[in-house]
Design a protein around this motif. Structure first.
Motif: not given
Lengths: 331, 334
Positions: B102, B160, B162-164, B166-167, B171, B250
Motif C-alpha cells: 500500500p 493486486y 491495494t485497497e488505498n 482502489r479507494a 470509496g 478501483g
C-alpha cells in the motif's frame, strides 16, 4: 550530363504518368529492411523463398479486399466502422447455410451479399437522411450487428464444403486464386474511382458536399452507393476468411481488427480522411506493408505484444513519411 | 371589456411561449437522461433512494471524466482513440508497481500521470508537427500503449490493486449531511468538471480550442498558436484518461480487457452530449450528462434482464436514436 538529366526527366515524367503513390517507396524500404534483419537474425528466407513471398500476399488478401471498399467510403468523406462485424456475420451465416454441402453454396453467397447490401444501405441512409456523423452511425450499426450475431451464434457454426475452399487455398497455375481475386478487386476499385461517373461524383462529394450538391449531384445517392460497395467488399473478405477457416465464428472480424486496420491502410496509402483525395493503389501498398511486417515479425520470432507496439509505431511513421512536409495543419 | 378579454389570453400565451422557448433551449441530452432515469426509478426502487443514486454516480463518474477529456480533443476537430488503452495501461501497470504494497500508492499514481503526460505530448507532437490526422496518430498510439502495457506485465495481470489505490474508484466520504455517503469518484468528477468548465467556457484558451475546431486557418491567422493548443488538448485528454483509469480500476479490479472499446463509448457519450465531431462545439455540463445517459442506458438494459448480445444491439439502436434526436433538434433551432 545532358543524357542523365534527360533520362531523369523521362523517369520523372514516367513516374508522374503511372502516378505511383509515395507510399510504395516506404513499402520497398520496409521490405528491404525486413529482409536484411531476417538475413542477420534469422534464416534469411524472405529474399530466397518464393513461398514466403506468396504468403505475404495471401495474408494480405483478407485485409486488402475490405480496405478497397473502405477507401471508396473514405474518398466520399465518410467512414465505415461496421466492416468487422459485417465480416463476422458473413462468415457465420455462409458456413451455417452451407453446412458442408456444395449445393448450398450459391444460396449462401446470395444471402450474405443480400445482408451486405442491406447493411450498406442502412449505413448510408442513416448517414445521409438522419445526418448523423458516419463515425457514430456505423459505430451504432456495428453494435447492432454484433448483438444480432452473438445472440444467435456463440461458436464455430456449420462448415464449408471442400469445393468452396478453392477460394482460399487452390491455385491457378502458380498463382493462388486469392491473389487473383485481390488484384481483380483492386482493379475494380481503381476502375470505379478513375474511369466511371460514379467515381468522379464520389471525389466531388468527398471534396465538398455543398459544392457537389449545388452542381447538381444527388450527393446522398453517391454516399449510399459507396457504403453499399464497402459492405459488399467486407462480405467478400468474410467469404475468403470462411473458406480458409472452413467454418465461421462470430469473432473473426473484430479479432482481425478489420475495421480500424482497413482505415489505417487507406490512410497509410495516402487517402485523406477528410475525403476527396486518394485511391486504391496506395491502399494496396498499405496492406502489403502490413503483410510484410507480419511476415518479418514471424520470421524473427518476435514477442506478440512487441509486435503490436511496432505496428502502432510503423503506422504512424508510414503516414508521417509524406505528411510531415505538408503545409496544412492536420486535425 | 372586449379589449381586456382579448388581452388576457394573449398575455398568458406570451408567458407560455416564453416558457416554451426556455424549454426548447434546454439541450436534448437532459430530456433523454431524465427520461431514462425516471424509467429506471419506476422499474427499481434502488434508483429512488439516495444511496442508490450515489452508487449510480460513483459508477458513472469515470466515464464522465474520460468524456470531458475527449471533448477537449473533439472540440479542436481531432479524435483521441488512445484513451481506452491508457486505462488498460494504468490498471495493469499499477498492479505491477504496487506489488501488494500500500505504501507504493503515490509512486504508482505519479508514474501513471507521468506516462499519461508523455503519451499526450507524443500524440500532440505527432499531430501538430508530423501533421498526421489524429485519427491515425492516436490509433497508432492505441496499439502502442496496449502492446507496451501487455509487454510490460508479461501478458497477464500480476499482483493486486491495494485497497488505498482502489479507494479512489469505490470509496465514500462517510456521514456527509443530506446524502450520508458521498463517493470520492463523484467529488473528483466535480472538481475536474469545474476546473475544465473555467478553462473551456471562461478562458481565452477555451475560445482558442473552439476556434481551431471551427476553422484552423482563420484561427491561425488571428494569432492562435494552433500547435501549442492542440498539444495541451491531447495532454489534458491523456491525463483525464489516467485519472479515469485509476477510478475504473478501483471499481472493477485488474483485468486485461478493462479498457477495451472505452474510446468508442466515450466518443458516443460526447456526441450524445451535443459535441460536434469535426470540432467547434461542446459543453462540459452536457457532456457529463451525456456520459450519465450512456451509463443509464447500460443500467436500464441490465435491469430489463437482457442477455449481453441484446444489450449491444439495443445500445447501438439507442446511440443512433439519441444522436439523431440531438442532431435534428439542434438543426431546427438554426
Amino acid at each position: 550530363m545532358t543524357t542523365t538529366s534527360i533520362s531523369e526527366n523521362r523517369f520523372k515524367r514516367f513516374m508522374r504518368h503511372v502516378n505511383i503513390p509515395p507510399v510504395y517507396y516506404f513499402l520497398v524500404v520496409i521490405f528491404l529492411g525486413g529482409g536484411i534483419l531476417d538475413q542477420i537474425f534469422s534464416d534469411g528466407q524472405i529474399f530466397t523463398n518464393q513461398a514466403i513471398l506468396l504468403n505475404i500476399i495471401v495474408r494480405s488478401v483478407a485485409l486488402g479486399i475490405v480496405a478497397v471498399g473502405q477507401t471508396l467510403v473514405i474518398v466520399g468523406a465518410s467512414i465505415d466502422l461496421s466492416v468487422a462485424y459485417t465480416i463476422s456475420i458473413t462468415a457465420v451465416m455462409s458456413s451455417y447455410i452451407m453446412q458442408g454441402k456444395t449445393e448450398n453454396v450459391p444460396l449462401a453467397i446470395l444471402v450474405v451479399f443480400g445482408i451486405g447490401i442491406l447493411i450498406g444501405l442502412i449505413n448510408g441512409l442513416i448517414i445521409t437522411k438522419l445526418r448523423i456523423n458516419s463515425f457514430i452511425a456505423t459505430l451504432g450499426t456495428s453494435l447492432i450487428i454484433k448483438g444480432i450475431i452473438n445472440a444467435t451464434f456463440s461458436n464455430y457454426t456449420g462448415s464449408v464444403p471442400k469445393s468452396f475452399q478453392f477460394f482460399g487455398y487452390s491455385t491457378l497455375g502458380p498463382i493462388p486464386v486469392a491473389i487473383i481475386v485481390l488484384i481483380l478487386v483492386v482493379f475494380a476499385g481503381w476502375f470505379l474511382l478513375n474511369r466511371t461517373k460514379f467515381g468522379a461524383h464520389l471525389y466531388g462529394v468527398g471534396g465538398n458536399v455543398e459544392v457537389g450538391r449545388l452542381s447538381g449531384l444527388r450527393t446522398d445517392r453517391v454516399v449510399i452507393g459507396a457504403h453499399i460497395l464497402c459492405s459488399m467488399s467486407a462480405v467478400l473478405t468474410g467469404l475468403f476468411l470462411v473458406s480458409r477457416l472452413q467454418s465461421g465464428a462470430p469473432w473473426v472480424g473484430p479479432d482481425g481488427l478489420y475495421d480500424l486496420e482497413s482505415i489505417a491502410t487507406s490512410v497509410v496509402g495516402g487517402t485523406a480522411l477528410a475525403g476527396g483525395k486518394g485511391g486504391v493503389w496506395g491502399t494496396l501498398a498499405g496492406v502489403l506493408i502490413f503483410g510484410v511486417l507480419d511476415t518479418v515479425f514471424n520470421q524473427l520470432g518476435m514477442n506478440p505484444y512487441l509486435k503490436t507496439v511496432l505496428r502502432g509505431a510503423i503506422i504512424v511513421l508510414a503516414v508521417a513519411s509524406y505528411t510531415y512536409r505538408s503545409k496544412k495543419e492536420a486535425a | 371589456m372586449t379589449t381586456t378579454t382579448l388581452k388576457q389570453p394573449s398575455k398568458i400565451l406570451k408567458i407560455l411561449k416564453a416558457i416554451w422557448n426556455g424549454i426548447r433551449r434546454i439541450p436534448a441530452v437532459y430530456f433523454i437522461f431524465f427520461g431514462i432515469f425516471i424509467v429506471l426509478g419506476l422499474l427499481s426502487p434502488t434508483y429512488q433512494s439516495t444511496p442508490g443514486i450515489m452508487a449510480f454516480l460513483r459508477r458513472t463518474s469515470p466515464l464522465a471524466i474520460l468524456a470531458i477529456g475527449e471533448m477537449i480533443v473533439l472540440s479542436t476537430g481531432g479524435y483521441d482513440l488512445s484513451i481506452g488503452s491508457i486505462v488498460t495501461m494504468v490498471v495493469l501497470g499499477s498492479s505491477l508497481l504496487l506489488n501488494n504494497d500500500p505504501t507504493m500508492m503515490p509512486t504508482a499514481i505519479w508514474t501513471m500521470l507521468a506516462l499519461g503526460l508523455l503519451i499526450g505530448l507524443v500524440n500532440g507532437f505527432v499531430v501538430s508537427y508530423l501533421k498526421i490526422p489524429s485519427f491515425i496518430a492516436t490509433l497508432g498510439m492505441m496499439l502502442l500503449v496496449k502492446g507496451g502495457a501487455l509487454y510490460w506485465v508479461g501478458g497477464a495481470p500480476r499482483g493486486y490493486l491495494t485497497e488505498n489505490w482502489r479507494a479512489f474508484g469505490r470509496g465514500y466520504f462517510e456521514n456527509v449531511p443530506l446524502v450520508d455517503r458521498f463517493p470520492y469518484a463523484l467529488a473528483i468528477l466535480l472538481i475536474l468538471a469545474l476546473v475544465t468548465y473555467f478553462i473551456y467556457h471562461r478562458s481565452n484558451f477555451g475560445k482558442q480550442i473552439l476556434a481551431i475546431g471551427d476553422n484552423v486557418r482563420a484561427s491561425q491567422l488571428s494569432g492562435v498558436r494552433v500547435r501549442l493548443v492542440r498539444m495541451i488538448a491531447f495532454v489534458i485528454s491523456s491525463l483525464f484518461a489516467v485519472i479515469g483509469g485509476i477510478m475504473i480500476g478501483g471499481f472493477g479490479g485488474v483485468n486485461v480487457t478493462i479498457g477495451e472499446g472505452l474510446e468508442m463509448q466515450t466518443i458516443a457519450a460526447c456526441v450524445v452530449g451535443g459535441v460536434l465531431l469535426g470540432g467547434g462545439k461542446g459543453s462540459v455540463m452536457n457532456v457529463v450528462f451525456g456520459a450519465f445517459t450512456m451509463e443509464a442506458i447500460f443500467n436500464l438494459l441490465n435491469l430489463l434482464g437482457l442477455p449481453k448480445p441484446y444489450k449491444d444491439a439495443v445500445q447501438g439502436l439507442i446511440i443512433i436514436a439519441a444522436v439523431a434526436y440531438v442532431a435534428l433538434s439542434t438543426r431546427k433551432k438554426k
